[in-house]
Design a protein around this motif. Structure first.
Motif, PDB file in Angstrom:
ATOM      1  N   ALA A  28      -8.375   4.675  -7.241  1.00  0.00           N
ATOM      2  CA  ALA A  28      -7.113   4.182  -7.805  1.00  0.00           C
ATOM      3  C   ALA A  28      -6.788   2.790  -7.288  1.00  0.00           C
ATOM      4  O   ALA A  28      -6.367   1.911  -8.053  1.00  0.00           O
ATOM      5  N   PHE A  29      -6.959   2.568  -5.996  1.00  0.00           N
ATOM      6  CA  PHE A  29      -6.615   1.272  -5.421  1.00  0.00           C
ATOM      7  C   PHE A  29      -7.473   0.168  -6.035  1.00  0.00           C
ATOM      8  O   PHE A  29      -6.971  -0.907  -6.354  1.00  0.00           O
ATOM      9  N   ALA A  30      -8.754   0.414  -6.233  1.00  0.00           N
ATOM     10  CA  ALA A  30      -9.627  -0.584  -6.857  1.00  0.00           C
ATOM     11  C   ALA A  30      -9.214  -0.840  -8.308  1.00  0.00           C
ATOM     12  O   ALA A  30      -9.164  -1.988  -8.757  1.00  0.00           O
ATOM     13  N   LYS A  31      -8.899   0.213  -9.032  1.00  0.00           N
ATOM     14  CA  LYS A  31      -8.532   0.080 -10.454  1.00  0.00           C
ATOM     15  C   LYS A  31      -7.277  -0.775 -10.633  1.00  0.00           C
ATOM     16  O   LYS A  31      -7.176  -1.539 -11.593  1.00  0.00           O
ATOM     17  N   PHE A  32      -6.321  -0.668  -9.721  1.00  0.00           N
ATOM     18  CA  PHE A  32      -5.042  -1.364  -9.868  1.00  0.00           C
ATOM     19  C   PHE A  32      -4.912  -2.596  -8.965  1.00  0.00           C
ATOM     20  O   PHE A  32      -3.836  -3.168  -8.851  1.00  0.00           O
ATOM     21  N   GLY A  33      -5.995  -3.005  -8.354  1.00  0.00           N
ATOM     22  CA  GLY A  33      -5.998  -4.231  -7.564  1.00  0.00           C
ATOM     23  C   GLY A  33      -5.344  -4.109  -6.205  1.00  0.00           C
ATOM     24  O   GLY A  33      -4.877  -5.105  -5.650  1.00  0.00           O
ATOM     25  N   GLY A  34      -5.291  -2.897  -5.644  1.00  0.00           N
ATOM     26  CA  GLY A  34      -4.697  -2.694  -4.328  1.00  0.00           C
ATOM     27  C   GLY A  34      -5.549  -3.322  -3.234  1.00  0.00           C
ATOM     28  O   GLY A  34      -6.782  -3.282  -3.286  1.00  0.00           O
ATOM     29  N   ARG A  35      -4.883  -3.909  -2.258  1.00  0.00           N
ATOM     30  CA  ARG A  35      -5.558  -4.568  -1.134  1.00  0.00           C
ATOM     31  C   ARG A  35      -4.800  -4.237   0.140  1.00  0.00           C
ATOM     32  O   ARG A  35      -3.587  -4.414   0.207  1.00  0.00           O
ATOM     33  N   PHE A  36      -5.522  -3.734   1.143  1.00  0.00           N
ATOM     34  CA  PHE A  36      -4.886  -3.377   2.408  1.00  0.00           C
ATOM     35  C   PHE A  36      -4.450  -4.629   3.163  1.00  0.00           C
ATOM     36  O   PHE A  36      -5.241  -5.533   3.390  1.00  0.00           O
ATOM     37  N   ILE A  37      -3.187  -4.659   3.559  1.00  0.00           N
ATOM     38  CA  ILE A  37      -2.639  -5.687   4.425  1.00  0.00           C
ATOM     39  C   ILE A  37      -2.588  -5.122   5.854  1.00  0.00           C
ATOM     40  O   ILE A  37      -2.897  -5.804   6.814  1.00  0.00           O
ATOM     41  N   VAL A  38      -2.174  -3.858   5.961  1.00  0.00           N
ATOM     42  CA  VAL A  38      -2.144  -3.119   7.226  1.00  0.00           C
ATOM     43  C   VAL A  38      -2.808  -1.775   6.954  1.00  0.00           C
ATOM     44  O   VAL A  38      -2.504  -1.124   5.950  1.00  0.00           O
ATOM     45  N   ARG A  39      -3.702  -1.371   7.842  1.00  0.00           N
ATOM     46  CA  ARG A  39      -4.364  -0.066   7.690  1.00  0.00           C
ATOM     47  C   ARG A  39      -4.529   0.547   9.068  1.00  0.00           C
ATOM     48  O   ARG A  39      -5.572   0.500   9.687  1.00  0.00           O
ATOM     49  N   GLY A  40      -3.415   1.118   9.557  1.00  0.00           N
ATOM     50  CA  GLY A  40      -3.433   1.693  10.903  1.00  0.00           C
ATOM     51  C   GLY A  40      -3.319   0.588  11.933  1.00  0.00           C
ATOM     52  O   GLY A  40      -2.766  -0.471  11.678  1.00  0.00           O
ATOM     53  N   GLY A  41      -3.839   0.832  13.092  1.00  0.00           N
ATOM     54  CA  GLY A  41      -3.840  -0.169  14.146  1.00  0.00           C
ATOM     55  C   GLY A  41      -2.661  -0.026  15.095  1.00  0.00           C
ATOM     56  O   GLY A  41      -1.727   0.731  14.844  1.00  0.00           O
ATOM     57  N   PRO A  42      -2.713  -0.757  16.185  1.00  0.00           N
ATOM     58  CA  PRO A  42      -1.642  -0.686  17.183  1.00  0.00           C
ATOM     59  C   PRO A  42      -0.315  -1.154  16.582  1.00  0.00           C
ATOM     60  O   PRO A  42      -0.291  -2.033  15.728  1.00  0.00           O
TER      61      PRO A  42
END
Length: 100
Positions: A28-42
């Motif tokens: 779904a994210f690829a189909k609608f152009g989603g891009r991670f800005i934050v993905r977990g992390g401290p």
């Protein structure tokens, strides 16, 4: 046109279900152009928080909403809801003036 964002706070209760959600949501994210800005992390929690935080950017607010409503995402979401506690906000970005 302002971009759209998903802001999610997640507590993973069953890792295998969350892993399956992540595997499926990529479609779904690829189909609608989603891009991670934050993905977990401290992070530093200032108030109530959950241990895993995610921010996804979409080309538009409409694309962010359409991704959520899509068949592809709804297929993935069932694993998220079974294995996690999640707070999700879909929000329109800001294209206006910024502080000088």
């Amino acid at each position: 046109m302002a971009k759209g964002y998903w802001i999610a706070r997640v507590a993973v209760n069953e890792q295998a279900l969350y892993d399956e959600y992540r595997r499926r949501n990529a479609v779904a994210f690829a189909k609608f152009g989603g891009r991670f800005i934050v993905r977990g992390g401290p992070f530093e929690g200032l108030g109530s928080s959950k241990p895993h935080n995610v921010v996804l950017e979409f080309p538009s607010f409409e694309a962010a909403k359409a991704c959520y409503a899509s068949t592809e995402y709804q297929d993935a979401k069932q694993y998220l809801l079974r294995g996690c506690e999640v707070d999700l906000v879909i929000i329109e970005g800001y294209d206006g003036a910024q502080p000088a």
